[in-house]
Scaffold this active site. Structure first.
Site, PDB file in Angstrom:
ATOM      1  N   ASP A  19      27.279 -60.067 -85.093  1.00 23.68           N
ATOM      2  CA  ASP A  19      27.372 -60.341 -86.523  1.00 23.68           C
ATOM      3  C   ASP A  19      26.516 -61.552 -86.851  1.00 23.68           C
ATOM      4  O   ASP A  19      26.043 -62.261 -85.954  1.00 23.68           O
ATOM      5  CB  ASP A  19      28.835 -60.607 -86.907  1.00 23.68           C
ATOM      6  CG  ASP A  19      29.168 -60.146 -88.312  1.00 23.68           C
ATOM      7  OD1 ASP A  19      28.233 -59.962 -89.122  1.00 23.68           O
ATOM      8  OD2 ASP A  19      30.361 -59.980 -88.613  1.00 23.68           O
ATOM      9  N   GLY A  20      26.328 -61.785 -88.134  1.00 22.35           N
ATOM     10  CA  GLY A  20      25.651 -62.983 -88.593  1.00 22.35           C
ATOM     11  C   GLY A  20      26.636 -63.878 -89.321  1.00 22.35           C
ATOM     12  O   GLY A  20      27.833 -63.591 -89.394  1.00 22.35           O
TER      13      GLY A  20
ATOM     14  N   LYS B 188      31.314 -67.347 -93.302  1.00 24.76           N
ATOM     15  CA  LYS B 188      30.619 -66.208 -93.891  1.00 24.76           C
ATOM     16  C   LYS B 188      31.008 -66.162 -95.361  1.00 24.76           C
ATOM     17  O   LYS B 188      32.173 -66.326 -95.694  1.00 24.76           O
ATOM     18  CB  LYS B 188      31.024 -64.912 -93.194  1.00 24.76           C
ATOM     19  CG  LYS B 188      30.700 -64.906 -91.695  1.00 24.76           C
ATOM     20  CD  LYS B 188      31.445 -63.834 -90.953  1.00 24.76           C
ATOM     21  CE  LYS B 188      30.993 -62.459 -91.334  1.00 24.76           C
ATOM     22  NZ  LYS B 188      29.610 -62.146 -90.916  1.00 24.76           N
TER      23      LYS B 188
ATOM     24  N   GLY C  69      28.847 -64.147 -98.096  1.00 24.02           N
ATOM     25  CA  GLY C  69      28.215 -63.222 -99.024  1.00 24.02           C
ATOM     26  C   GLY C  69      28.852 -61.862 -99.188  1.00 24.02           C
ATOM     27  O   GLY C  69      29.119 -61.413-100.296  1.00 24.02           O
ATOM     28  N   GLY C  70      29.097 -61.169 -98.080  1.00 18.70           N
ATOM     29  CA  GLY C  70      29.396 -59.740 -98.171  1.00 18.70           C
ATOM     30  C   GLY C  70      30.753 -59.358 -98.701  1.00 18.70           C
ATOM     31  O   GLY C  70      30.937 -58.270 -99.239  1.00 18.70           O
TER      32      GLY C  70
ATOM     33  N   GLU D 298      35.629 -57.563 -90.869  1.00 13.40           N
ATOM     34  CA  GLU D 298      34.787 -58.138 -89.829  1.00 13.40           C
ATOM     35  C   GLU D 298      35.631 -58.914 -88.830  1.00 13.40           C
ATOM     36  O   GLU D 298      35.369 -58.895 -87.622  1.00 13.40           O
ATOM     37  CB  GLU D 298      33.724 -59.047 -90.452  1.00 13.40           C
ATOM     38  CG  GLU D 298      32.639 -58.283 -91.198  1.00 13.40           C
ATOM     39  CD  GLU D 298      31.664 -59.212 -91.909  1.00 13.40           C
ATOM     40  OE1 GLU D 298      30.471 -58.901 -91.931  1.00 13.40           O
ATOM     41  OE2 GLU D 298      32.111 -60.241 -92.459  1.00 13.40           O
TER      42      GLU D 298
ATOM     43  N   LYS E 248      20.804 -72.252 -89.425  1.00 17.06           N
ATOM     44  CA  LYS E 248      22.215 -72.029 -89.735  1.00 17.06           C
ATOM     45  C   LYS E 248      23.160 -72.777 -88.797  1.00 17.06           C
ATOM     46  O   LYS E 248      24.376 -72.707 -88.954  1.00 17.06           O
ATOM     47  CB  LYS E 248      22.519 -70.532 -89.712  1.00 17.06           C
ATOM     48  CG  LYS E 248      21.762 -69.769 -90.800  1.00 17.06           C
ATOM     49  CD  LYS E 248      22.128 -68.311 -90.844  1.00 17.06           C
ATOM     50  CE  LYS E 248      21.397 -67.609 -91.981  1.00 17.06           C
ATOM     51  NZ  LYS E 248      21.738 -66.171 -92.073  1.00 17.06           N
TER      52      LYS E 248
END
Length: 227
Positions: free
Chosen positions: A77-78, A90, A92-93, A99, A117
């Site tokens: 994942d990012g 995290k 944004g999504g 997740e 990051k």
């Protein structure tokens, strides 16, 4: 070759034939999907991301439901930011609850990031996102008044009038924190508020961080060292 593709190439080394892998979202994950296909590695993929699922299907990878697996071998994942203690944020999504479920099911949960990051400690330049039961919104907003936050608001849809709803039918609340907060303590406090399903802070599930820069990709150890 850009740094994200380099990072995806390094991630390929952590995938074994016939394994079950978890994939998040983002451009680095897209590169990884392409590489899995090109190298003809057979895997089963679990993903909470609709976009990633479509890319997997287009690449001919087998996608399975998270309800059909009892464990995941390795997940990738990012994130928006990760610190030297492997506390990640995290924002944004808006799919962070799913997740995190993927992360908890995984033997290895590996973040793929570029060096911009990585920070010594989380700075909260991005909001902490809460997935909140709609019925609990007023209650949660009242509880947030006791948190060291600059502001908070319900995320609004850019495509239609009204708020964004998650795939679980819940709301997203973006909370803009003051700097200097301990990530693990903050995650615990948020999750202790009734009506909060989960937060976009990932402070206990990250096992490895692959950091891509102009000179290559290195695995970061807790404490900030890379090798």
């Amino acid at each position: 070759m850009d740094v994200k593709q380099r990072c995806a190439e390094k991630a390929l080394e952590y995938i074994t034939e016939g394994s079950i892998i978890g994939l998040g979202g983002g451009s680095t994950i897209k590169h990884l999907i392409t590489l899995i296909n090109e190298n003809k590695i057979y895997v089963k993929v679990v993903t909470p991301s609709w976009e990633t699922e479509q890319h997997c299907i287009d690449a001919g990878l087998e996608v399975v439901s998270i309800t059909d697996v009892s464990k995941i071998d390795t997940a990738f994942d990012g994130c928006d930011q990760v610190d030297e203690q492997f506390h990640a944020l995290k924002s944004g999504g808006g799919i962070h609850s799913m997740e995190k479920l993927v992360a908890e099911l995984s033997e290895e949960y590996i973040l793929l990031v570029d060096k911009t990051k990585v920070v010594p400690v989380l700075t909260y330049d991005h909001p902490v996102v809460l997935e909140v039961l709609p019925q609990a919104l007023h209650f949660v907003n009242e509880k947030l008044k006791s948190f060291p936050a600059r502001a908070s608001h319900v995320r609004q849809s850019s495509g239609q009038d009204g708020p964004v709803y998650t795939g679980n039918g819940n709301l997203l609340v973006d909370v803009f924190m003051n700097a200097g907060q301990d990530g693990a303590d903050l995650e615990r406090r948020f999750k202790g508020v009734t009506g909060v399903v989960d937060t976009s802070l990932f402070t206990s599930v990250v096992t490895k961080v692959l950091v891509a820069g102009e000179t290559g990709v290195q695995e970061m150890k807790k404490g900030g060292d890379v090798r």
